[in-house]
Motif scaffolding. Sequence first.
Motif, short mmCIF file in Angstrom:
data_model
loop_
_atom_site.label_atom_id
_atom_site.label_comp_id
_atom_site.label_asym_id
_atom_site.label_seq_id
_atom_site.Cartn_x
_atom_site.Cartn_y
_atom_site.Cartn_z
N SER A 1 15.22 -7.13 28.70
CA SER A 1 14.31 -7.08 29.31
C SER A 1 14.09 -6.49 30.97
O SER A 1 13.61 -6.00 32.04
N PRO A 2 14.37 -4.95 30.15
CA PRO A 2 13.44 -3.93 31.02
C PRO A 2 12.28 -3.58 31.51
O PRO A 2 11.80 -2.69 30.72
N VAL A 3 11.70 -4.16 32.63
CA VAL A 3 10.16 -4.19 32.87
C VAL A 3 9.39 -3.34 33.04
O VAL A 3 8.62 -2.20 32.51
N PHE A 4 10.88 -2.56 33.82
CA PHE A 4 10.26 -1.48 34.91
C PHE A 4 10.06 -0.22 33.72
O PHE A 4 9.29 0.81 33.80
N CYS A 5 11.63 -0.10 32.99
CA CYS A 5 11.68 0.99 32.06
C CYS A 5 10.87 1.14 30.41
O CYS A 5 10.38 1.81 30.21
N THR A 6 10.26 0.12 31.00
CA THR A 6 9.42 -0.45 29.84
C THR A 6 8.04 0.08 30.11
O THR A 6 7.28 1.52 28.96
N ALA A 7 7.44 0.46 31.34
CA ALA A 7 6.38 0.14 31.67
C ALA A 7 6.61 1.57 31.80
O ALA A 7 5.35 2.56 31.51
N SER A 8 7.97 2.25 32.41
CA SER A 8 7.45 3.92 32.60
C SER A 8 7.64 4.60 31.20
O SER A 8 6.66 5.91 31.07
N GLY A 9 8.15 4.34 30.07
CA GLY A 9 7.80 4.47 28.73
C GLY A 9 6.77 4.38 27.76
O GLY A 9 6.95 5.40 27.00
N LEU A 10 6.14 3.63 28.49
CA LEU A 10 4.85 3.65 27.99
C LEU A 10 3.90 4.15 28.23
O LEU A 10 3.01 4.56 27.85
N ILE A 11 4.14 4.71 28.98
CA ILE A 11 2.78 5.25 30.48
C ILE A 11 3.16 6.58 31.25
O ILE A 11 2.34 7.49 32.02
N GLY A 12 4.59 7.01 31.45
CA GLY A 12 5.23 7.82 32.05
C GLY A 12 5.05 7.32 33.52
O GLY A 12 4.32 6.65 34.17
#
Length: 321
Positions: A114-125
């Motif tokens: 559940s890395p919500v912030f890290c996943t979002a950052s990884g997807l769009i920078g």
Amino acid sequence: MLSSKERVLMAMNHEEPDRVPMDYWAWAEVNDRLKERLSLKDYDELLEYLGVDLRTIRAPYVGPPDCWTGLRDAKTIEDLEKCEFPDPDMFDYSNIERLCDRYSHYAIMSGAWSPVFCTASGLIGMETLMVKTYEEPDFVKLFLEKITDLFYEQSVRTFQAANGKLDIFFMGDDYGTQRGLIMSPKDWDEFYAPHVSRLFDLAKDSGLKVMLHSCGSVSKLIPRFIELGMDALDPVQVRAVDMEPEKLKAEFGDSITFHGGLDTQHILPFSTVEEVRAEARRLIEIFGRGGGYILAPSQEFLPDIPLENILAMYEVGRNDV
């Protein structure tokens, strides 16, 4: 003699067990070197040798190579509402209960990472995410909701598959740097707290303790983590600003358990065996008073750490020295 499960749950309930419970995280190369050094055949034997009291199980991903394409390409709220996002059934839950039975002697951690912030950052920078937080907040809120939907449903299926045999929901994200938070507490509360709360509530409704992982200096968020229902904080990056063991125990030790803390940035890679033992004893003395401590590294063990220093840490935890 207490079982590992009993030892961990006592510590998390702020009771002092027979010895401090311990956990282990390492790169595969370190695992292989330790197994060779100790003439052990597999990872389970390594954990047993060290005296590790927890076991982590996850539902492995069995879907297509990139399940995030739709969210990665979304530019507008309309795109997000139309795009196809990952399916929680892209994970295999069939072995969850069997593994729970196999490790029933231990405290078992599971659920979607559940890395919500890290996943979002990884997807769009990360830079794009931060800019959109101010310029297009509604887009970011829906974006994060879509990401959380997957993790939430993954955990629902995991908890159902476990059939009541889990102890701890262990999820992670990274909100801190060495010097402070990546975002302001206000922004974290507006954009991330609702999703963390949703995941915590699911775990609590399933009768589980909640352990949250976040690297870096996160002391300013700990009161909010506690309000939302966090029972334990990992990995306690003690060399980050405002993450000193004495300070954390004094301020939050009555409310949460600390998991980690043995410094992988300086102590473990650069100190002698005796210095590592002294630091392990110091952390146990500070964090372990009245329970509330699980001895583990402040990050994963990396290949630059001498094996002797890793072994010394667990010798202290087992009361062998």
